[in-house]
Structures are given as structure tokens and as C-alpha cells.
Design a protein around this motif. Structure first.
Motif, PDB file in Angstrom:
ATOM      1  N   PRO A 199       0.765  -1.170  -0.007  1.00 20.94           N
ATOM      2  CA  PRO A 199       0.066   0.042  -0.080  1.00 20.94           C
ATOM      3  C   PRO A 199       0.733   1.455  -0.035  1.00 20.94           C
ATOM      4  O   PRO A 199       2.117   1.155   0.548  1.00 20.94           O
ATOM      5  CB  PRO A 199      -0.744  -0.052   1.405  1.00 20.94           C
ATOM      6  CG  PRO A 199      -0.057  -1.012   2.193  1.00 20.94           C
ATOM      7  CD  PRO A 199       0.780  -2.092   1.434  1.00 20.94           C
ATOM      8  N   ALA A 200       0.349   2.169  -0.631  1.00 18.02           N
ATOM      9  CA  ALA A 200       1.205   3.517  -0.712  1.00 18.02           C
ATOM     10  C   ALA A 200       1.179   4.117   0.812  1.00 18.02           C
ATOM     11  O   ALA A 200       0.269   4.110   1.377  1.00 18.02           O
ATOM     12  CB  ALA A 200       0.353   4.621  -1.636  1.00 18.02           C
ATOM     13  N   PRO A 201       2.225   4.597   1.076  1.00 15.48           N
ATOM     14  CA  PRO A 201       2.405   5.168   2.517  1.00 15.48           C
ATOM     15  C   PRO A 201       1.423   6.305   2.561  1.00 15.48           C
ATOM     16  O   PRO A 201       1.068   6.917   1.613  1.00 15.48           O
ATOM     17  CB  PRO A 201       3.831   5.761   2.556  1.00 15.48           C
ATOM     18  CG  PRO A 201       4.700   5.234   1.212  1.00 15.48           C
ATOM     19  CD  PRO A 201       3.622   4.751   0.327  1.00 15.48           C
ATOM     20  N   LYS A 202       1.011   6.622   3.777  1.00 11.95           N
ATOM     21  CA  LYS A 202       0.136   7.460   4.098  1.00 11.95           C
ATOM     22  C   LYS A 202       0.214   8.909   3.261  1.00 11.95           C
ATOM     23  O   LYS A 202      -0.574   9.593   2.664  1.00 11.95           O
ATOM     24  CB  LYS A 202      -0.325   7.311   5.559  1.00 11.95           C
ATOM     25  CG  LYS A 202      -1.433   8.175   5.826  1.00 11.95           C
ATOM     26  CD  LYS A 202      -2.127   7.875   7.444  1.00 11.95           C
ATOM     27  CE  LYS A 202      -3.210   8.480   7.862  1.00 11.95           C
ATOM     28  NZ  LYS A 202      -2.963   9.156   9.068  1.00 11.95           N
ATOM     29  N   ALA A 203       1.457   9.298   3.840  1.00 12.90           N
ATOM     30  CA  ALA A 203       1.627  10.704   3.123  1.00 12.90           C
ATOM     31  C   ALA A 203       1.377  10.927   1.824  1.00 12.90           C
ATOM     32  O   ALA A 203       1.083  11.881   1.292  1.00 12.90           O
ATOM     33  CB  ALA A 203       3.268  11.144   3.453  1.00 12.90           C
ATOM     34  N   LEU A 204       2.017  10.015   1.165  1.00 14.79           N
ATOM     35  CA  LEU A 204       1.934   9.899  -0.461  1.00 14.79           C
ATOM     36  C   LEU A 204       0.614   9.943  -0.827  1.00 14.79           C
ATOM     37  O   LEU A 204       0.336  10.538  -1.846  1.00 14.79           O
ATOM     38  CB  LEU A 204       2.757   8.587  -0.846  1.00 14.79           C
ATOM     39  CG  LEU A 204       3.436   8.917  -2.263  1.00 14.79           C
ATOM     40  CD1 LEU A 204       4.260  10.030  -2.197  1.00 14.79           C
ATOM     41  CD2 LEU A 204       4.155   7.609  -2.739  1.00 14.79           C
ATOM     42  N   ARG A 205      -0.226   9.078  -0.083  1.00 13.53           N
ATOM     43  CA  ARG A 205      -1.663   8.930  -0.536  1.00 13.53           C
ATOM     44  C   ARG A 205      -2.100  10.191  -0.291  1.00 13.53           C
ATOM     45  O   ARG A 205      -2.972  10.604  -1.142  1.00 13.53           O
ATOM     46  CB  ARG A 205      -2.271   7.920   0.086  1.00 13.53           C
ATOM     47  CG  ARG A 205      -3.031   6.776  -0.579  1.00 13.53           C
ATOM     48  CD  ARG A 205      -3.546   5.745   0.333  1.00 13.53           C
ATOM     49  NE  ARG A 205      -3.274   5.811   1.748  1.00 13.53           N
ATOM     50  CZ  ARG A 205      -3.314   5.061   2.565  1.00 13.53           C
ATOM     51  NH1 ARG A 205      -3.522   3.846   2.116  1.00 13.53           N
ATOM     52  NH2 ARG A 205      -2.954   5.305   3.994  1.00 13.53           N
ATOM     53  N   GLY A 206      -1.702  10.891   0.800  1.00 15.18           N
ATOM     54  CA  GLY A 206      -2.472  12.138   0.910  1.00 15.18           C
ATOM     55  C   GLY A 206      -2.318  13.137  -0.023  1.00 15.18           C
ATOM     56  O   GLY A 206      -3.124  14.016  -0.731  1.00 15.18           O
ATOM     57  N   VAL A 207      -0.962  13.323  -0.490  1.00 17.32           N
ATOM     58  CA  VAL A 207      -0.736  14.170  -1.666  1.00 17.32           C
ATOM     59  C   VAL A 207      -1.419  13.826  -2.878  1.00 17.32           C
ATOM     60  O   VAL A 207      -1.906  14.537  -3.492  1.00 17.32           O
ATOM     61  CB  VAL A 207       0.970  14.187  -1.775  1.00 17.32           C
ATOM     62  CG1 VAL A 207       1.269  15.136  -3.152  1.00 17.32           C
ATOM     63  CG2 VAL A 207       1.706  14.673  -0.933  1.00 17.32           C
ATOM     64  N   GLY A 208      -1.305  12.461  -3.179  1.00 17.42           N
ATOM     65  CA  GLY A 208      -1.855  12.019  -4.383  1.00 17.42           C
ATOM     66  C   GLY A 208      -3.460  12.443  -4.327  1.00 17.42           C
ATOM     67  O   GLY A 208      -4.010  12.790  -5.286  1.00 17.42           O
ATOM     68  N   ASN A 209      -3.888  11.868  -3.285  1.00 19.45           N
ATOM     69  CA  ASN A 209      -5.330  12.258  -3.075  1.00 19.45           C
ATOM     70  C   ASN A 209      -5.729  13.768  -3.111  1.00 19.45           C
ATOM     71  O   ASN A 209      -6.445  14.354  -4.006  1.00 19.45           O
ATOM     72  CB  ASN A 209      -6.015  11.837  -2.021  1.00 19.45           C
ATOM     73  CG  ASN A 209      -6.345  10.442  -2.004  1.00 19.45           C
ATOM     74  OD1 ASN A 209      -6.519   9.852  -3.112  1.00 19.45           O
ATOM     75  ND2 ASN A 209      -6.227   9.631  -1.009  1.00 19.45           N
ATOM     76  N   PHE A 210      -4.837  14.784  -2.669  1.00 17.72           N
ATOM     77  CA  PHE A 210      -5.218  16.106  -2.529  1.00 17.72           C
ATOM     78  C   PHE A 210      -4.905  16.627  -4.115  1.00 17.72           C
ATOM     79  O   PHE A 210      -5.872  17.317  -4.717  1.00 17.72           O
ATOM     80  CB  PHE A 210      -3.983  16.965  -1.991  1.00 17.72           C
ATOM     81  CG  PHE A 210      -4.013  18.373  -1.934  1.00 17.72           C
ATOM     82  CD1 PHE A 210      -4.837  18.913  -1.047  1.00 17.72           C
ATOM     83  CD2 PHE A 210      -3.379  19.227  -3.223  1.00 17.72           C
ATOM     84  CE1 PHE A 210      -4.948  20.303  -1.082  1.00 17.72           C
ATOM     85  CE2 PHE A 210      -3.549  20.386  -2.971  1.00 17.72           C
ATOM     86  CZ  PHE A 210      -4.299  21.159  -1.939  1.00 17.72           C
ATOM     87  N   ILE A 211      -4.131  16.242  -4.682  1.00 17.47           N
ATOM     88  CA  ILE A 211      -4.085  16.599  -6.344  1.00 17.47           C
ATOM     89  C   ILE A 211      -5.247  15.943  -7.111  1.00 17.47           C
ATOM     90  O   ILE A 211      -5.840  16.602  -7.977  1.00 17.47           O
ATOM     91  CB  ILE A 211      -2.741  16.094  -6.886  1.00 17.47           C
ATOM     92  CG1 ILE A 211      -1.613  16.808  -6.192  1.00 17.47           C
ATOM     93  CG2 ILE A 211      -2.463  16.392  -8.424  1.00 17.47           C
ATOM     94  CD1 ILE A 211      -0.237  16.314  -6.625  1.00 17.47           C
ATOM     95  N   ASP A 212      -5.485  14.673  -6.712  1.00 16.36           N
ATOM     96  CA  ASP A 212      -6.415  14.184  -7.759  1.00 16.36           C
ATOM     97  C   ASP A 212      -7.741  14.766  -7.467  1.00 16.36           C
ATOM     98  O   ASP A 212      -8.744  14.728  -8.400  1.00 16.36           O
ATOM     99  CB  ASP A 212      -6.659  12.456  -7.499  1.00 16.36           C
ATOM    100  CG  ASP A 212      -7.312  11.744  -8.817  1.00 16.36           C
ATOM    101  OD1 ASP A 212      -6.777  11.874  -9.521  1.00 16.36           O
ATOM    102  OD2 ASP A 212      -8.281  11.326  -8.232  1.00 16.36           O
ATOM    103  N   ASP A 213      -8.190  15.038  -6.283  1.00 19.21           N
ATOM    104  CA  ASP A 213      -9.434  15.657  -6.067  1.00 19.21           C
ATOM    105  C   ASP A 213      -9.619  16.750  -6.661  1.00 19.21           C
ATOM    106  O   ASP A 213     -10.749  17.555  -6.902  1.00 19.21           O
ATOM    107  CB  ASP A 213      -9.453  16.051  -4.407  1.00 19.21           C
ATOM    108  CG  ASP A 213      -9.595  14.874  -3.666  1.00 19.21           C
ATOM    109  OD1 ASP A 213     -10.087  13.553  -4.301  1.00 19.21           O
ATOM    110  OD2 ASP A 213      -9.423  14.893  -2.129  1.00 19.21           O
TER     111      ASP A 213
END
Ligand code: HEM
Ligand code: FES
Lengths: 550, 369
Positions: A8-22
Motif C-alpha cells: 500500500p502507498a504510504p499515508k503521506a504519499l496517498r495524502g498528496v496524491g488524493n489532494f491533487i487528484d481531488d
């Protein structure tokens, strides 16, 4: 979680990814782009060198602006370089001395900037030659070729203007020659010069204006062009060399993520290291030794930066025999032709080539697999002739040094270059084409008979022959790329033997004659099947026998 | 993706030989091969047959080498700072790189450490790419060109409908007046360039030389007498004496007025000198503009035996004994001659302005006004 699932992607990375994708809905596009494939071949790194040196130019250039003062106001130097203390000079020159001697690391940054400029233009040239000789400019990549020509042109202008900024003796001479060429233009020359210089030469405006062009306008345009170049490249993907699995439909290579990014990153650091190494150990443009610009003196044996050499040489070679007057008004061909005409020929010729070639061959197909230069002999020969022309101009730019080193009469060197400028490209064309055709013949031989293994066997008859071995599948692929190269477009004679109307017109005739000339000497690969020749030796007796019969 | 029971094997024990389906070509340096089936026993993002994984041993070795390079890069980077601060400013505020020798040393140290640091990062990343990462031969389709007939048709229909609806095609009055309106705006930036400089008028055709103006040796304010040039073959670069000794001549004035004063044996003047040109000399002393008529370099070299003036830029050669006419090279016209005479005190002075416009030849340089 199944075993084969990615961690699974690390939490921080997921956060950034979601921020951008949102905000941008980028998951799909992002994956597609990270999967972009880059074919593996060293020659694709030439363009990268150009990109990386451009980045280095931007970085070091910004540092230089922190101290450089683009002013032609008169000042008396009182910095730490003793030899020039008390000498009158422009603020521009004084501030360049300041960067060199009063800013720690300033000399290094200046030298990195200058070396990067030389390597930037050099890598552009070699990159362009690669694209030219492999036919990578063909449809659908003509527009990127044109953008490349524009980048090349602007890079030379940008370099000339940068070289002019420090206002040392050679840089001022460069500006003088630039102004002299402007003045020679009929009707508008004097106006252009007065507007550019704010009056007569040298005036007090030219360096501030060149500075604006050098750090703002031209880099801005270059940046935009380079961005466009890469966007188009990204969309169309690279060409690739012929080989197994590499077709017009499918590109094979290293994906952007994770491998290419790391490779390219490493290569950026290598490029930077080479340029910094040169800057650290090899002196370039020691302006403190040249002294400030004055319009009244000059040192002989001055050499411009290498990419201006061909202009310098053409100005030296071209005589004044063709100058003429119209009612007392001078048409100064001795400056116009070499100063502007040769440049026009070079850049115009480069820009026009893809369209001229497509017009001649009638080939309007999409090409993703690169040509091997030997398989397009006329193009290759043209390219070599062009290089020879450029090279003669370039060498002629050092004729005084050649004359001095080899103790030849100066004017004899000029004559030698004048003659060779005409003969050289013709000879080069003929020789290059010959070599291409020879290589084609050898390729066909290899395809049919396998390669020469270097092993000698004695036949039962006592005769010695060299053993031919089967080429690898890869080689066969590469060799077979010569098949179907020569494109015959719509037939000019219809079934009833009537010529099509288009080909009866003079242009049509010229075109079909050129098309014939373009391909007529090519070695035909039609019907050649790999390893069908009788010269294969696998060491079996039977086959040796077979050879014996030949 | 489905199960992959061998996943942990690969991660846990490198020494255990992994089960592999042979059939894909193996990459260089003993790289192990991934499985033939892209979905079995494969963890990478790309199909297994396009991914040639390196053996665990190669990877481990690669990791160590890369790490070593990165360590070197770090140390060299620290070395860069050490070099930087080893050249502190002097007490009076001057940094100590002021001396050219020290500047050179500082440059080598700063450049050397930076180079090593950059190189080591590059080397580390390359080892990473070549020994740790798999070798990829991923294939991906090129774009189909061009769009399908339907796509094109649909686009063109959409576009033309829109264009019609907008009125751009149907209402020519509006379209044409808009284009008309654009024209002046497009020209505005060009017109604004008008004040970047004055019009040339006749400025290029005259200089500040005038009858009676004294000549001084370039770089000094020493007036020149005829006797200063007594030796045949001598050559001096000279300028007009400045009216403003405080500031001297401006660059622009220097660029136009600089001359070569050449002393010859009067017998040597050739047949191409007109009587007027001979009158402009004084006792074998002749003055020509030093600015080359080709593109404006100072024509600085004088060869006394042949009386030739050579411009070092593109080697235009002028014959000083024959009105400086062009004997070789690209220049369009002779160097303009400056009439010289001697005043009552024996100083050399001009007897007027140049015989022709000085400097690079321009379109109307030969036209008298
Ligand atoms: C893209 C291509 C560029 C090229 C080919 C180029 C080339 C050059 C060259 C050959 C010089 C003379 C260096 C010397 O002193 O030996 C120079 C000077 C200079 N450049 Fe650039 N340059 C480029 C971009 C830039 C950019 C983007 C900037 C700033 C943002 C910049 C700022 C300067 C400054 C301030 C100088 C004068 C300082 C000096 O000469 O030491 N350059 N350039
Ligand atoms: S400037 Fe003198 S020969 Fe070109």
C-alpha cells in the motif's frame, strides 16, 4: 491482501496524491504518462545533453545576474585585479571583473555558464544530425524538426549576445561585426543599426538592450520552444531503430517510471559534472587578459566562440567581386552573402528539407522506425555535403592561425578554402553515396549468406573458404529494414500507357526525375530471403560439399 | 492480480534459487529472468516478459556500489563548502580570490569538488539503474494517425455548425471590420520601436575632423609633429585632439575618427593616387581611417615593405601607397583618406574631413548629398 498486490502507498504519499487528484482527476493520465516508453539507444541522449545544458545555463545565468551590471557608463576600475586598477572601462566590464575576482565561486559560475553555452550548441548540432541522418524528421515529426531549427537559430543568437555582454575587447569586436553586417543591408541597414544601437556605434544602449534580449526575451522564447518540443515528443513518442519487435505500430524501450527517470537523472548529473569539470580545470574566455573594449584597437588571432566560426570563415572567404552599384547605391554582396546569405541557406535549407524530401519521394506515410543512414544514400550524401560546407566555412574562420602554424601564405589559405568550399561538398556527396551503396551491398550479402565468421575451413578439394554463419534474429531484423524502403507513389502512367496529367506538367516531370534520381542506385532487397544463399557453412560435410560446387 | 505464493521467497532468501520459468531472454550480467506469464510470480508494474530482473546478488552488489558513490558525493559536497570558506574575505573586505593565482586555485578547488560530487551522484544513479532496476523492454503502441473518418467528420460538422452560428462566416461586415480593427493594434508595438534611436540622416557621412584640428597619439594627449614620423615605414594610430581634455573623446568619436598615420618615401606613392590624394599627404605622411570598410574592425596591421594595411578580422588588404585601395579580401571600398598638413608650429593637423564615409560600407555610403 493477496500476495501479488503492491504494497500500500504510504499515508503521506496517498495524502498528496488524493489532494491533487481531488482537484485535477489525474490518476489515469498520470499513470499513462509514467508508463511512457523511451527506446534504448545512446543517440537519444544527444537531445538530453542539450536540455540539461540549457537547464545549467538558466541556473548559472540567474546567479550571474546578481552581480552583473549591464551598463556602458564609463568607470575607473578600482577592484582587486591589480593589473587593471585605474583603467577606464564600462560598468559592464568592471562588474564582470568583480564576478571573476571579488565573488567567491564567481569565476566558476562564469566558466560553467560559458562551457555550458558551448556544449549546448554543440549537442544541438549533433542531435540535429542524428535526426537528419536517421530520417526521424519525416512525417509525423516535421513540426518538431521546425521547432528544432528555431531552437538552434535562437541558441546561436543567444550565445552571440551573451558573449557580447562582458564588454571586453573580443566581445566588443563581435558587436562591431554584427553592426557592420546590419549596416550592409540595402535600404534599411542604417535604420536597423541606428534603432538597435540608439544611434551610432557603439553608443550607450547596446549592452543594456542585448542584456534584456539575453536574459529575458530569447531565453523565454527558447523555454517555450523547448517545452513545445517535448510536449510533441511526448505525444508522438520517439522514433526507434529497426530491431526485433520494434515496428511502426509499437515502441519498445524503458518506461519513464521507474527506470528512465533514474537513468535520465543520472545522465543529468553526468552532464553537469562534465561541464563543471571543464569550468574548474580549463580556462574559458579570460576577459581579464583581453582588456576592456575600445573601438580603436584589436588583437590578431582572436577566435570567436566555436558556433560563430562558420560565419567568421564565410566572411573571410567571400570576395568582393560580386559587389555592384545601382545608381550609386551599393549592394555589398561581400557582406550580405556570407553574413546573412549563408545563414539563410543553412537554416532555410534545414527547415525546408523534410518537405523537399517528401515532395521528391512522394512518401507521405507515417514513419516511426528510423532509417539506417545507408538506406537513404542521397539524403545521407546531402547531409555529409552540408557538413563539409559548414566545416570548410568553420575552418576558414581560423585561416590566420592555420597560416601561422603551418607557415603557409595567408592568401593561399583563403584561396584553398574558396576552392574547397565548392569542391569539398561535391566530393563529399559522391564519396558518401558510394560508401552507402557499398554498405547496402554488404548488407544484402549478409542477409542472404550470413556473416563472415572469420573461421577458415579447408574444403575437400583443398580450397580454403571462410565460414559464413547465420546472423542473429536481431541482425536479420535490422538488415531487413532496408526492404520496401523505396517508395513508389501513384504510378505516373496509367494502365493504358497514358501519363497522368500531373506528371506531364514541368513540375511533375522534374519531380519524377528527381524521385528516380533519389532512389535509382539503391541496392534492391526485393525478394531477398534471409540465409537463402548457398554460402552457409554449419560445419556439416554436406554443406561444405555444396559450397564446393560454386 | 491473483495469488502469487512465491512472493515471499523472493524477498526472504536470495540464496535460495528462485523458481523461474525459462523462455524469456536473459539480460546481461547474469540477470535472472522473470516468468513467462505476466501474472504469475511477478511483482513489477510491467508484464514479466518485458521485465528482465537482475539477480538478487547483482542487486545487492549494485546497492553497495551506488551507496558508496552517494557517500563520495556527500563528502565532495562538504569539500565544496570547505573550499568556499577557505577563501575568506580579507580584513579590508576584499575576498582573497583577488589575486589571479589564488582565483585559479579557488576555481580548481570549488570546481573539482563540485565536479566530483555531481559525477558521483550520476555514477550512483547509473549503477542503480543498471544493477538494481530490471532491464526493461516494455512495448507501447504509437498513436494511430490520423483520426478515423467518423471522428474527423464529426469534428468538421461540429466546427462548421459553430462557425455558422457564431456569424463569423455568415456576417462578413462584422468579420471584416474586426480584422480592420486588429491592424493598427498589431502595428502598435512596431511603431513604438521608433524611439529606440534617431534616424541615420547624414550622421554616418561626416566626422569631427576639420581643418586645423591637431592629431594626438592614441591613448595620450601628445600632439604629433611631422618629425615624430621621420623614419620611413613607421606607423602611428592617432586621434583628433579633444576639445574637452577632462573627459577625452567619447567612444563614438573614437570609433569614427581613429586614423593610421603612415610615413612613406614620397617616391613610393603609386599611379593610382590622384593628384588630390597626393595633395592630401605631407612629405610622405599619409592618413587613412583605421576602421575597415568591410564590417568595421580596426585595420591594425601595417607591412612596411609592401605598404599593405591588413585587417585582422577578415583579412581585407589595402594598399597604402595607392589610396588604400582593396588588393585582397572582402572589403567593398578603399579606406577613406584624411587630408593632412602641418601647421605653423610644425604639428600635424587635418586639412578637412575624410574623403568618404568611414566604417562599414552602407547602402548610400557612396552617394553625395
Ligand atoms: C540559453 C542559452 C544561453 C547561452 C547560450 C548563454 C551564453 C552566454 C555567454 C557565452 C556568455 C559570456 C560568458 C562569459 O563571461 O564568458 C554569457 C554571459 C551572461 N549570461 Fe548567458 N547564456 C544563456 C542563457 C542565460 C540566461 C537564461 C541568463 C539569465 C537569466 C544569462 C545571464 C548571463 C549574464 C548575466 C551574463 C554576463 C555575465 C558574464 O559574462 O560573466 N544567460 N551568456
Ligand atoms: S572587418 Fe576588416 S576585413 Fe572584415
Amino acid at each position: 491482501m493477496s500476495d501479488n498486490q503492491a504494497p500500500p502507498a504510504p499515508k503521506a504519499l496517498r495524502g498528496v496524491g488524493n489532494f491533487i487528484d481531488d482537484r485535477f482527476h489525474l490518476a489515469k493520465t498520470g499513470e499513462k504518462n509514467l508508463r511512457k516508453v523511451f527506446p534504448n539507444h545512446w543517440s537519444f541522449m544527444l537531445g538530453e545533453i542539450a536540455l540539461y545544458s540549457f537547464i545549467i545555463l538558466l541556473l548559472t545565468g540567474v546567479f550571474l545576474t546578481l552581480w552583473f551590471n549591464p551598463s556602458m557608463a564609463h568607470t575607473v576600475y578600482d577592484g582587486s585585479y591589480e593589473r587593471l586598477r585605474g583603467v577606464g572601462m564600462s560598468e559592464a566590464y568592471a562588474s564582470t571583473l568583480h564576478i571573476t575576482f571579488d565573488v567567491r565561486g564567481g569565476l566558476l559560475i562564469r566558466q560553467i555558464h560559458h562551457w555550458a553555452a558551448l556544449i549546448f550548441v554543440a549537442s544541438l548540432v549533433i542531435h540535429m544530425l542524428r535526426v537528419f541522418f536517421t530520417g526521424a524528421f519525416r512525417k509525423p515529426r516535421e513540426i518538431n524538426w521546425l521547432i528544432g531549427v528555431a531552437i538552434f537559430t535562437l541558441a546561436i543568437v543567444e550565445g552571440l549576445f551573451g558573449y557580447s555582454l562582458p564588454d571586453d575587447l573580443p566581445s566588443g569586436m563581435g558587436v562591431r561585426i554584427f553592426q557592420g553586417v546590419l549596416l550592409s543591408i540595402p535600404l534599411i541597414g542604417t535604420y536597423l543599426s541606428f534603432f538597435m544601437f540608439g544611434g551610432e556605434f557603439p553608443g550607450e544602449m547596446i549592452i543594456p538592450r542585448l542584456y534584456m534580449l539575453h536574459i529575458l526575451l530569447i531565453p523565454g522564447i527558447l523555454l517555450a520552444l523547448i517545452a513545445a518540443h517535448f510536449m510533441i515528443l511526448w505525444h508522438q513518442k520517439h522514433t526507434q531503430y529497426p530491431g526485433k519487435g520494434r515496428t511502426e505500430k509499437k515502441v519498445v524501450g524503458t518506461p519513464m517510471f521507474p527506470a528512465f527517470a533514474i537513468k535520465a537523472g543520472g545522465f543529468f548529473f553526468f552532464t553537469f559534472a562534465v561541464i563543471t569539470g571543464l569550468a574548474g580545470f580549463v580556462q574559458i574566455n579570460p576577459i581579464h587578459l583581453f582588456g576592456p573594449f575600445t573601438p580603436t584597437s584589436i588583437t590578431s588571432g582572436l577566435q570567436p566562440d566555436w558556433y560563430m566560426g562558420f560565419l567568421e570563415g564565410s566572411l573571410r572567404m567571400f570576395p568582393n567581386w560580386f559587389d555592384f552599384d545601382i545608381g550609386g547605391y551599393a549592394i555589398i554582396t561581400g557582406v550580405l552573402v556570407p553574413g546573412l546569405g549563408f545563414m539563410g541557406l543553412l537554416f532555410g535549407g534545414l527547415a525546408a528539407w523534410p518537405f523537399v524530401e517528401a515532395w521528391i519521394t512522394g512518401d507521405r506515410r507515417v514513419h516511426n522506425v528510423a532509417d539506417r543512414p545507408r538506406n537513404a544514400p542521397v539524403r545521407t550524401a546531402f547531409g555529409v555535403a552540408g557538413i563539409t560546407f559548414y566545416g570548410v566555412c568553420w575552418l576558414a574562420g581560423s585561416n590566420d592561425i592555420l597560416s601561422h602554424v603551418f607557415q603557409i601564405n595567408l592568401y593561399a589559405t583563403t584561396w584553398f578554402f574558396r576552392i574547397f568550399l565548392i569542391l569539398g561538398p561535391i566530393l563529399a556527396f559522391i564519396i558518401a553515396k558510394r560508401i552507402c551503396l557499398g554498405l547496402q551491398r554488404r548488407d544484402r550479402e549478409t542477409l542472404e549468406h550470413g556473416y563472415e565468421s572469420g573461421t577458415i575451413t579447408q574444403l575437400p578439394g583443398g580450397e580454403f573458404v571462410e565460414v559464413h554463419k547465420k546472423s542473429s534474429g536481431e541482425t536479420v531484423h535490422v538488415l531487413e529494414s532496408a526492404k520496401g524502403k523505396d517508395y513508389t507513389p501513384e504510378p505516373t502512367v496509367d494502365a493504358n500507357g497514358v501519363e497522368s496529367p500531373a506528371s506531364r506538367k514541368p513540375m511533375g516531370r522534374l519531380r519524377s526525375r528527381l524521385a528516380h534520381w533519389y532512389t535509382k542506385d539503391n541496392v534492391s532487397f526485393d525478394g531477398v530471403e534471409p540465409h537463402t544463399g548457398h554460402h552457409l557453412h554449419h560445419g556439416t560435410h554436406a554443406e561444405k560439399e555444396k559450397v564446393g560446387q560454386h | 492480480m491473483t495469488d502469487n505464493t512465491n512472493h515471499h521467497d523472493a524477498a526472504s532468501g536470495a540464496d535460495e534459487p528462485r523458481e523461474r520459468v525459462i523462455g524469456t531472454p536473459s539480460a546481461a550480467d547474469g540477470a535472472a529472468t522473470a516468468t513467462g506469464d505476466p501474472h504469475r510470480r511477478h511483482e513489477g508494474p510491467y508484464p514479466a516478459e518485458e521485465t528482465h530482473t537482475r539477480s538478487e546478488e547483482t542487486q545487492r552488489k549494485g546497492e553497495r556500489i551506488a551507496a558508496l558513490w552517494f557517500l563520495i558525493a556527500f563528502l565532495a559536497g562538504v569539500g565544496f563548502f570547505v573550499s568556499y570558506f577557505s577563501f575568506p574575505p580579507n580584513a579590508d573586505g576584499d575576498p582573497s580570490v583577488a589575486d589571479p593565482g589564488i582565483a585559479q586555485l579557488a576555481n580548481v578547488l570549488l570546481g573539482g569538488t563540485l565536479t566530483l560530487s555531481l559525477f558521483a551522484i550520476g555514477a550512483g544513479m547509473t549503477v542503480w539503474a543498471r544493477q538494481v532496476l530490471p532491464h526493461y523492454e516494455v512495448s507501447s503502441p504509437y498513436d494511430e494517425l490520423p483520426s478515423s473518418k467518423e471522428e474527423k467528420g464529426s469534428f468538421s460538422e461540429f466546427f462548421m455548425r459553430g462557425a455558422n452560428e457564431s456569424g463569423f462566416t455568415k456576417r462578413p461586415l462584422m468579420r471584416r471590420t474586426l480584422l480592420l480593427a486588429m491592424a493598427p493594434l498589431g502595428l502598435a508595438p512596431i511603431v513604438l520601436l521608433r524611439d529606440t534611436g534617431p534616424l541615420p540622416k547624414d550622421t554616418l557621412k561626416s566626422t569631427t575632423w576639420e581643418d586645423g584640428l591637431h592629431m594626438v597619439v592614441e591613448g595620450t594627449d601628445r600632439r604629433i609633429t611631422a618629425a615624430d614620423l621621420d623614419e620611413v615605414g613607421s606607423m602611428v594610430t592617432a586621434l583628433p585632439e579633444s576639445h574637452d581634455p577632462e573627459h577625452g573623446l567619447s567612444m563614438n568619436e573614437q570609433a569614427k575618427t581613429v586614423i593610421l598615420l603612415i610615413k612613406m618615401d614620397p617616391q613610393d606613392f603609386g599611379p593610382d593616387m590622384t593628384q588630390q590624394q597626393l595633395d592630401w599627404t605631407h612629405d610622405g605622411i599619409v592618413a587613412y581611417s583605421k576602421i575597415c570598410t568591410h564590417v568595421g574592425c580596426p585595420a591594425a596591421l601595417y607591412e612596411r615593405t609592401t605598404h599593405r594595411i591588413l585587417c585582422p578580422c577578415h583579412q581585407s588588404t589595402f594598399d597604402a601607397a595607392n589610396g588604400a585601395e582593396v588588393v585582397f579580401g572582402p572589403a567593398h571600398r578603399p579606406l577613406p583618406q584624411l587630408p593632412v598638413r602641418v601647421d605653423d608650429e610644425g604639428y600635424l593637423v587635418a586639412a578637412g574631413d575624410f574623403s568618404a564615409p568611414v566604417g562599414p560600407t552602407f547602402w548610400d555610403a557612396g552617394v553625395e548629398d
